[in-house]
Design an enzyme around this catalytic site. Structure first.
Site, PDB file in Angstrom:
ATOM      1  N   GLY A  15      53.818  54.314  38.698  1.00 40.91           N
ATOM      2  CA  GLY A  15      52.655  53.582  39.202  1.00 40.91           C
ATOM      3  C   GLY A  15      53.024  52.956  40.537  1.00 40.91           C
ATOM      4  N   LYS A  36      56.255  59.285  31.974  1.00 39.17           N
ATOM      5  CA  LYS A  36      56.170  59.802  30.611  1.00 39.17           C
ATOM      6  C   LYS A  36      55.339  61.082  30.530  1.00 39.17           C
ATOM      7  CE  LYS A  36      55.746  56.402  27.393  1.00 39.17           C
ATOM      8  NZ  LYS A  36      54.939  55.467  26.583  1.00 39.17           N
ATOM      9  N   TYR A  46      43.982  53.404  37.388  1.00 41.13           N
ATOM     10  CA  TYR A  46      42.676  52.961  36.861  1.00 41.13           C
ATOM     11  C   TYR A  46      42.230  51.613  37.424  1.00 41.13           C
ATOM     12  CZ  TYR A  46      43.328  56.846  33.697  1.00 41.13           C
ATOM     13  OH  TYR A  46      43.502  58.105  33.195  1.00 41.13           O
ATOM     14  N   GLN A  48      40.421  49.190  39.643  1.00 39.95           N
ATOM     15  CA  GLN A  48      39.204  49.430  40.420  1.00 39.95           C
ATOM     16  C   GLN A  48      39.045  48.453  41.584  1.00 39.95           C
ATOM     17  OE1 GLN A  48      36.014  49.145  37.550  1.00 39.95           O
ATOM     18  NE2 GLN A  48      36.485  51.113  36.612  1.00 39.95           N
ATOM     19  N   GLY A  49      39.025  47.150  41.245  1.00 41.16           N
ATOM     20  CA  GLY A  49      38.538  46.119  42.160  1.00 41.16           C
ATOM     21  C   GLY A  49      39.227  46.075  43.508  1.00 41.16           C
ATOM     22  N   GLU A 114      36.320  38.213  44.037  1.00 42.73           N
ATOM     23  CA  GLU A 114      36.279  38.351  42.583  1.00 42.73           C
ATOM     24  C   GLU A 114      36.366  36.955  42.000  1.00 42.73           C
ATOM     25  OE1 GLU A 114      38.782  41.418  40.876  1.00 42.73           O
ATOM     26  OE2 GLU A 114      38.456  42.706  42.603  1.00 42.73           O
ATOM     27  N   ASP A 204      57.107  50.543  25.096  1.00 39.14           N
ATOM     28  CA  ASP A 204      58.411  51.029  24.602  1.00 39.14           C
ATOM     29  C   ASP A 204      59.575  50.299  25.274  1.00 39.14           C
ATOM     30  OD1 ASP A 204      56.603  53.100  23.838  1.00 39.14           O
ATOM     31  OD2 ASP A 204      57.168  54.236  25.616  1.00 39.14           O
ATOM     32  N   HIS A 225      40.047  41.436  29.774  1.00 36.25           N
ATOM     33  CA  HIS A 225      39.044  41.562  30.843  1.00 36.25           C
ATOM     34  C   HIS A 225      37.663  41.399  30.205  1.00 36.25           C
ATOM     35  CE1 HIS A 225      36.809  43.096  34.250  1.00 36.25           C
ATOM     36  NE2 HIS A 225      37.919  43.142  34.963  1.00 36.25           N
ATOM     37  N   ARG A 272      38.995  34.731  34.464  1.00 39.44           N
ATOM     38  CA  ARG A 272      38.836  35.797  33.472  1.00 39.44           C
ATOM     39  C   ARG A 272      39.011  35.315  32.027  1.00 39.44           C
ATOM     40  NH1 ARG A 272      42.049  40.950  35.560  1.00 39.44           N
ATOM     41  NH2 ARG A 272      40.434  40.966  37.163  1.00 39.44           N
ATOM     42  N   HIS A 332      43.575  43.860  28.867  1.00 40.04           N
ATOM     43  CA  HIS A 332      43.638  44.451  30.206  1.00 40.04           C
ATOM     44  C   HIS A 332      45.034  44.373  30.820  1.00 40.04           C
ATOM     45  CE1 HIS A 332      42.119  45.745  34.059  1.00 40.04           C
ATOM     46  NE2 HIS A 332      42.445  44.620  34.647  1.00 40.04           N
ATOM     47  N   GLU A 357      53.764  45.239  36.377  1.00 34.97           N
ATOM     48  CA  GLU A 357      53.248  44.572  35.173  1.00 34.97           C
ATOM     49  C   GLU A 357      54.325  44.371  34.109  1.00 34.97           C
ATOM     50  OE1 GLU A 357      49.702  46.368  33.556  1.00 34.97           O
ATOM     51  OE2 GLU A 357      49.681  44.999  31.839  1.00 34.97           O
ATOM     52  N   ARG A 368      46.236  35.679  34.889  1.00 35.57           N
ATOM     53  CA  ARG A 368      46.337  36.234  36.249  1.00 35.57           C
ATOM     54  C   ARG A 368      45.018  36.124  37.002  1.00 35.57           C
ATOM     55  NH1 ARG A 368      45.009  41.131  38.154  1.00 35.57           N
ATOM     56  NH2 ARG A 368      44.928  42.147  36.114  1.00 35.57           N
ATOM     57  N   SER A 373      47.339  41.745  40.737  1.00 37.47           N
ATOM     58  CA  SER A 373      48.319  42.620  40.072  1.00 37.47           C
ATOM     59  C   SER A 373      48.885  43.692  41.002  1.00 37.47           C
ATOM     60  CB  SER A 373      47.718  43.267  38.834  1.00 37.47           C
ATOM     61  OG  SER A 373      46.496  43.876  39.153  1.00 37.47           O
TER      62      SER A 373
HETATM   63  C1  SIN Z   1      38.933  44.675  38.138  1.00 38.90           C
HETATM   64  O1  SIN Z   1      38.639  45.467  39.017  1.00 38.90           O
HETATM   65  O2  SIN Z   1      38.140  43.882  37.622  1.00 38.90           O
HETATM   66  C2  SIN Z   1      40.341  44.655  37.653  1.00 38.90           C
HETATM   67  C3  SIN Z   1      41.190  44.163  38.743  1.00 38.90           C
HETATM   68  C4  SIN Z   1      42.288  43.351  38.169  1.00 38.90           C
HETATM   69  O3  SIN Z   1      42.748  43.624  37.072  1.00 38.90           O
HETATM   70  O4  SIN Z   1      42.671  42.385  38.811  1.00 38.90           O
END
Ligand code: SIN
Length: 493
Positions: A15, A36, A46, A48-49, A114, A204, A225, A272, A332, A357, A368, A373
């Protein structure tokens, strides 16, 4: 007897944290990145924000303050200062390398907002595909060897020194010796029934750390989330980015009522942990369904700003932004993780580092702040690379590690136990906890550990036990750890 491979650096995880560690190591180092499955099965992909960066030097104290407020003041201040101050340099580095963040028609970077941010300071890419774009970008730039289908099932540690790892590579056991080993394996998503994580993120390596006596820290602070569509058959549930609320989407009940203001005056823009808990409690109190409502957005603007969410939901029958989507909170992000210093060094084990993470640098505290992140992954991955170059780890000799687990990774009933574990973690170690539920979860975990189970399940259970024990040890609610019967607990002690 497993095959032996030798490297200067082994990076477990492909990642953002793994790839950006590698990007900061010179090409003449013999480094190996392993994942893996396929490299895009990671949480970065994955996301997004977006990625936060302090806008400029003046914004640094405000970003620090927002991070600490969201983190319920449990954050390690030094780590937050590093995160925020170095964010500007990280942004410049990505821009210099050519990362295509979204810009306006004049080429100016676009910043969004956000929840719990005091200003718009979140960069995004591809509208709502920031993680995917950053991942693709780092993959294209990567000049180190990257190996797929490599499942790490042991770390080779003796007398306070890490010598690499053992892994199944395309189903064959291999010993990967390395002068420096970096854990960048992500969080723990697969422990929870409802989660937004890649299916490869299954705790793991955290479990191996527990086994070796390496400390996990702040494990009671699991982040849920608030806006996730969970009614899909797949393990990974569909995230609806917080940027939607940052841009003005509403959370409503089935009658269109914005109930969040009963819980916090910031409504949809509270942190959050508060929003997730409010949804949970409101649903429980009223039995009503809860939705994310986008009807206030202009259709054209929405499709351009959130193209992937539009497409993903169109495939399952939604016409966004017209239709509202039923939501639930889901696991999340792990705020806690493997304890390390500000350069990702793991105390007491020479040659072993952690980033992203998987790590607990202390930046997130008890909850957080949104979009910190990817930033944490980048800032501390760069520091890990710096530490590796400074520490000049060199393997002299390699002890004989007799114990191998290559034939014991799975047992017949593991699947059923894993399923039950995910249910129990969601029900008893979720958004709202109580002492009895935590004790029941603990009993299940320790009972299952005594059964005939495979090593991979055992590692998962080690991590689950660390979460439950940390939750039991923290008697009072803080941030994302919420104990419902805390007054009762105190009376009983
Ligand atoms: C999100 O796009 O809401 C997730 C972003 C994040 O985990 O900070």
């Amino acid at each position: 007897m497993s095959e032996i491979k030798k490297y200067d650096v082994l990076i477990i995880g492909a990642g953002l944290a793994g790839l950006y560690t590698a990007a900061n190591l010179p090409a003449n180092l013999n480094a190996l990145i392993v994942c893996k499955d396929v490299p895009w099965e990671c949480n970065t992909f994955y996301a997004q924000g977006g990625i936060v960066t302090a806008l400029d030097e003046e914004d640094v104290p405000f970003h620090i303050q927002d991070t600490i407020n969201a983190g319920a003041r449990h954050n390690k201040l030094k780590a937050v200062e590093v995160l925020s101050k170095e964010s500007i340099e990280i942004r410049e580095d990505f821009l210099k390398r050519g990362m295509p963040f979204d810009v306006d028609e004049n080429g100016n970077l676009l910043y969004t907002k956000e929840a719990a941010h005091s200003t718009n300071r979140i960069l995004h890419a591809g509208g709502d595909a920031t993680g995917r774009y950053m991942h693709k970008f780092l993959m294209e730039q990567n000049y180190h060897k990257l190996q797929r289908n490599t499942l790490v099932y042991d770390l080779l540690i003796e007398n306070g020194r890490c010598y690499g790892a053992r892994a199944m590579v395309n189903y064959k056991p291999v010993t990967i010796q390395a002068s420096s080993t970096v854990i960048a394996s992500g969080g723990i998503g697969s422990l929870y029934k409802y989660n937004t994580n890649s299916r490869t993120v299954s705790a793991d390596i955290h479990g191996i750390c527990v086994e070796k006596g390496i400390a996990l820290k702040d494990m009671e602070f699991m982040q849920f989330h608030p806006t996730v569509f969970v009614k899909t058959p797949f393990a990974r549930k569909l995230l609806l980015t917080e940027a939607l609320r940052g841009e003005g989407a509403h959370i409503v009940d089935e009658d269109g009522y914005r109930f969040l203001f009963e819980y916090d005056k910031r409504g949809e823009l509270a942190s959050r942990d508060i929003v997730s808990r409010a949804i949970f409690l409101y649903k429980r109190k009223t039995g009503k369904k809860v939705y994310l409502d986008f009807s206030m957005f202009d259709e054209k603007w929405f499709h351009k700003r959130f193209p992937n969410i539009t497409k993903t939901f169109a495939k399952i029958g939604y016409n966004l932004p017209k239709d509202r989507v039923e939501i639930s909170p889901a696991f999340h992000y792990a705020n806690g993780g493997i304890e390390c210093d500000l350069y990702g060094r793991i105390p007491g084990v020479k040659g072993l580092y952690v980033a992203g993470e998987a790590a607990c640098t202390g930046v997130h505290g008890a909850n957080r702040l949104a979009s910190n992140s990817l930033l944490e992954g980048a800032v501390f991955a760069k520091r890990v690379a710096t530490a590796i170059l400074n520490d000049k780890n060199c393997l002299v000799g390699h002890p004989k590690f007799d114990k191998d687990y290559d034939t014991q990774l799975h047992e017949e009933n593991d699947k059923a136990y894993k399923h039950k574990l995910r249910e129990i973690m969601w029900k008893d170690v979720g958004i709202v906890r109580n002492k009895q539920g935590l004790l029941e979860a603990k009993n299940f975990i320790y009972d299952t550990k005594n059964k005939k189970i495979g090593r991979l399940l055992e590692l998962r259970l080690n991590t689950a036990a660390a979460i439950v024990n940390a939750a039991l040890n923290r008697k009072e609610s803080l941030g994302s750890h919420y104990i419902e019967d805390e007054t009762q607990n105190k009376g009983n002690e």
